[in-house]
Design a protein around this motif. Structure first.
Motif, PDB file in Angstrom:
ATOM      1  N   UNK A 183     -27.189  17.748 -10.664  1.00 23.66           N
ATOM      2  CA  UNK A 183     -27.211  16.860 -11.843  1.00 23.66           C
ATOM      3  C   UNK A 183     -28.067  17.512 -12.932  1.00 23.66           C
ATOM      4  N   UNK A 184     -27.570  17.496 -14.151  1.00 18.93           N
ATOM      5  CA  UNK A 184     -28.277  18.097 -15.270  1.00 18.93           C
ATOM      6  C   UNK A 184     -28.634  17.016 -16.280  1.00 18.93           C
ATOM      7  N   UNK A 185     -29.844  17.091 -16.809  1.00 25.35           N
ATOM      8  CA  UNK A 185     -30.254  16.127 -17.837  1.00 25.35           C
ATOM      9  C   UNK A 185     -30.500  16.871 -19.135  1.00 25.35           C
ATOM     10  N   UNK A 186     -29.676  16.581 -20.144  1.00 22.43           N
ATOM     11  CA  UNK A 186     -29.789  17.230 -21.447  1.00 22.43           C
ATOM     12  C   UNK A 186     -30.055  16.155 -22.487  1.00 22.43           C
ATOM     13  N   UNK A 187     -31.370  15.908 -22.751  1.00 20.69           N
ATOM     14  CA  UNK A 187     -31.713  14.913 -23.780  1.00 20.69           C
ATOM     15  C   UNK A 187     -31.021  13.579 -23.539  1.00 20.69           C
ATOM     16  N   UNK A 188     -31.169  13.065 -22.315  1.00 20.34           N
ATOM     17  CA  UNK A 188     -30.607  11.758 -21.944  1.00 20.34           C
ATOM     18  C   UNK A 188     -29.087  11.754 -21.894  1.00 20.34           C
ATOM     19  N   UNK A 189     -28.504  12.930 -21.776  1.00 18.27           N
ATOM     20  CA  UNK A 189     -27.077  13.038 -21.478  1.00 18.27           C
ATOM     21  C   UNK A 189     -26.999  13.627 -20.071  1.00 18.27           C
ATOM     22  N   UNK A 190     -26.653  12.812 -19.099  1.00 23.22           N
ATOM     23  CA  UNK A 190     -26.688  13.227 -17.699  1.00 23.22           C
ATOM     24  C   UNK A 190     -25.297  13.641 -17.253  1.00 23.22           C
ATOM     25  N   UNK A 191     -25.205  14.819 -16.658  1.00 19.46           N
ATOM     26  CA  UNK A 191     -23.923  15.394 -16.257  1.00 19.46           C
ATOM     27  C   UNK A 191     -23.967  15.724 -14.774  1.00 19.46           C
ATOM     28  N   UNK A 192     -22.940  15.329 -14.040  1.00 21.42           N
ATOM     29  CA  UNK A 192     -22.866  15.670 -12.628  1.00 21.42           C
ATOM     30  C   UNK A 192     -21.414  15.933 -12.230  1.00 21.42           C
ATOM     31  N   UNK A 193     -21.214  16.950 -11.422  1.00 22.87           N
ATOM     32  CA  UNK A 193     -19.887  17.238 -10.899  1.00 22.87           C
ATOM     33  C   UNK A 193     -19.127  18.296 -11.664  1.00 22.87           C
ATOM     34  N   UNK A 194     -19.664  18.783 -12.784  1.00 22.09           N
ATOM     35  CA  UNK A 194     -18.997  19.851 -13.531  1.00 22.09           C
ATOM     36  C   UNK A 194     -20.019  20.510 -14.463  1.00 22.09           C
ATOM     37  N   UNK A 195     -19.626  21.631 -15.017  1.00 21.06           N
ATOM     38  CA  UNK A 195     -20.484  22.347 -15.964  1.00 21.06           C
ATOM     39  C   UNK A 195     -19.772  22.454 -17.300  1.00 21.06           C
ATOM     40  N   UNK A 196     -20.367  21.946 -18.380  1.00 23.09           N
ATOM     41  CA  UNK A 196     -19.742  22.080 -19.703  1.00 23.09           C
ATOM     42  C   UNK A 196     -19.689  23.550 -20.110  1.00 23.09           C
ATOM     43  N   UNK A 197     -18.860  23.931 -21.078  1.00 23.48           N
ATOM     44  CA  UNK A 197     -18.011  23.010 -21.852  1.00 23.48           C
ATOM     45  C   UNK A 197     -16.663  22.750 -21.182  1.00 23.48           C
ATOM     46  N   UNK A 198     -16.092  21.591 -21.527  1.00 24.24           N
ATOM     47  CA  UNK A 198     -14.722  21.267 -21.151  1.00 24.24           C
ATOM     48  C   UNK A 198     -13.809  21.595 -22.337  1.00 24.24           C
ATOM     49  N   UNK A 199     -12.527  21.596 -22.082  1.00 22.53           N
ATOM     50  CA  UNK A 199     -11.545  21.782 -23.156  1.00 22.53           C
ATOM     51  C   UNK A 199     -10.882  20.443 -23.453  1.00 22.53           C
ATOM     52  N   UNK A 200     -10.980  19.999 -24.692  1.00 22.49           N
ATOM     53  CA  UNK A 200     -10.355  18.730 -25.068  1.00 22.49           C
ATOM     54  C   UNK A 200      -8.844  18.791 -24.881  1.00 22.49           C
ATOM     55  N   UNK A 201      -8.283  19.989 -24.996  1.00 21.39           N
ATOM     56  CA  UNK A 201      -6.836  20.152 -24.822  1.00 21.39           C
ATOM     57  C   UNK A 201      -6.396  19.915 -23.384  1.00 21.39           C
ATOM     58  N   UNK A 202      -7.357  19.840 -22.444  1.00 21.83           N
ATOM     59  CA  UNK A 202      -7.014  19.549 -21.054  1.00 21.83           C
ATOM     60  C   UNK A 202      -6.786  18.058 -20.826  1.00 21.83           C
ATOM     61  N   UNK A 203      -7.080  17.233 -21.838  1.00 25.11           N
ATOM     62  CA  UNK A 203      -6.967  15.780 -21.699  1.00 25.11           C
ATOM     63  C   UNK A 203      -5.911  15.221 -22.650  1.00 25.11           C
ATOM     64  N   UNK A 204      -5.241  14.164 -22.190  1.00 18.91           N
ATOM     65  CA  UNK A 204      -4.153  13.590 -22.982  1.00 18.91           C
ATOM     66  C   UNK A 204      -4.341  12.105 -23.268  1.00 18.91           C
ATOM     67  N   UNK A 205      -5.282  11.463 -22.588  1.00 20.18           N
ATOM     68  CA  UNK A 205      -5.445  10.015 -22.738  1.00 20.18           C
ATOM     69  C   UNK A 205      -6.913   9.650 -22.512  1.00 20.18           C
ATOM     70  N   UNK A 206      -7.404   8.685 -23.282  1.00 16.58           N
ATOM     71  CA  UNK A 206      -8.762   8.163 -23.097  1.00 16.58           C
ATOM     72  C   UNK A 206      -8.707   6.643 -23.074  1.00 16.58           C
ATOM     73  N   UNK A 207      -9.271   6.046 -22.020  1.00 18.07           N
ATOM     74  CA  UNK A 207      -9.280   4.593 -21.859  1.00 18.07           C
ATOM     75  C   UNK A 207     -10.698   4.073 -22.027  1.00 18.07           C
TER      76      UNK A 207
END
Length: 233
Positions: A1-25
């Protein structure tokens, strides 16, 4: 788990590609907007403390049956005039920081947007129109003689949009546009968002309850929703 200024990330390492996603709920209450609408309606009836206590317990996951918790709260609102809803919309409802910016950026990148809420169509109609949502699912308050009956209107998909219905809606919309669940983002704050978040390729908790923060891949604990965009290259 990584904490970057109160942005907590777990299970992957940024950056992601927005083009890999097609829908947001997105959940609505306390996620896209600053209030729990049902609590503010209750305030107009002088029953905010009683209703808000049930809402809080449900969002923390202490009441397992969301449908039961909603019915209990609605029963307390029987007789509240429609004008109380209009007042909440006009004077209380505000978009959370970064909500407009995040939705605009996702739409510009070609993603379809879904608003799926355990709240009410009276408010989701406004929020969906303002943010350019492509799909919407929420509960329809039953109104009799200008006042709430304490019940809901049965819709084609069912009566109450609970956690399972949120999950179904995300998967249904993904299938409709030919997207895989892994190409979906789900954003929420309460326990009734966990099933939807668990079905998505990227789950995001926004200023969420502890149980939700722990299970999300991304937890935005400070700042606006648009902080999510910093994860994409």
């Amino acid at each position: 788990m990584t904490n970057m200024n109160d942005l907590v990330i777990q299970g992957f390492t940024p950056p992601l590609l927005l083009t890999d996603f097609r829908l947001a709920a997105f959940d609505m209450d306390s996620t896209l907007i600053n209030i729990e609408c049902i609590d503010e309606i209750a305030a107009a009836a002088g029953k905010k403390a009683e209703v808000a206590a049930i809402t809080e317990a449900a969002m923390r996951g202490e009441i397992a049956d969301f449908k039961d918790s909603l019915r209990r709260r609605l029963a307390l609102l029987k007789g509240v005039p429609v004008s109380a809803l209009e007042q909440v919309l006009a004077t209380k409802l505000q978009f959370n920081p970064g909500a407009r910016e995040l939705c605009a950026a996702l739409k510009a990148a070609g993603l379809k947007l879904v608003l799926v809420s355990g709240g009410f169509t009276f408010f989701t109609r406004y929020v969906a129109a303002e943010l350019g949502m492509d799909f919407v699912r929420s509960n329809e308050l039953e109104i009799v003689d200008g006042a709430l009956s304490g019940g809901l209107v049965m819709q084609a998909w069912g009566e109450i949009c609970d956690g399972e219905e949120k999950r179904r809606m995300l998967l249904q919309c993904a299938e409709q546009i030919g997207a895989r669940p892994a190409q979906c983002i789900a954003v929420g704050d309460g326990a009734n968002d966990l099933l939807m978040m668990g079905a998505a390729g990227l789950s995001v908790a926004y200023h969420a309850k502890p149980k939700v923060r722990e299970q999300a891949m991304v937890a935005i604990n400070q700042g606006g929703l648009d902080r999510l965009l910093t994860l994409f290259g």
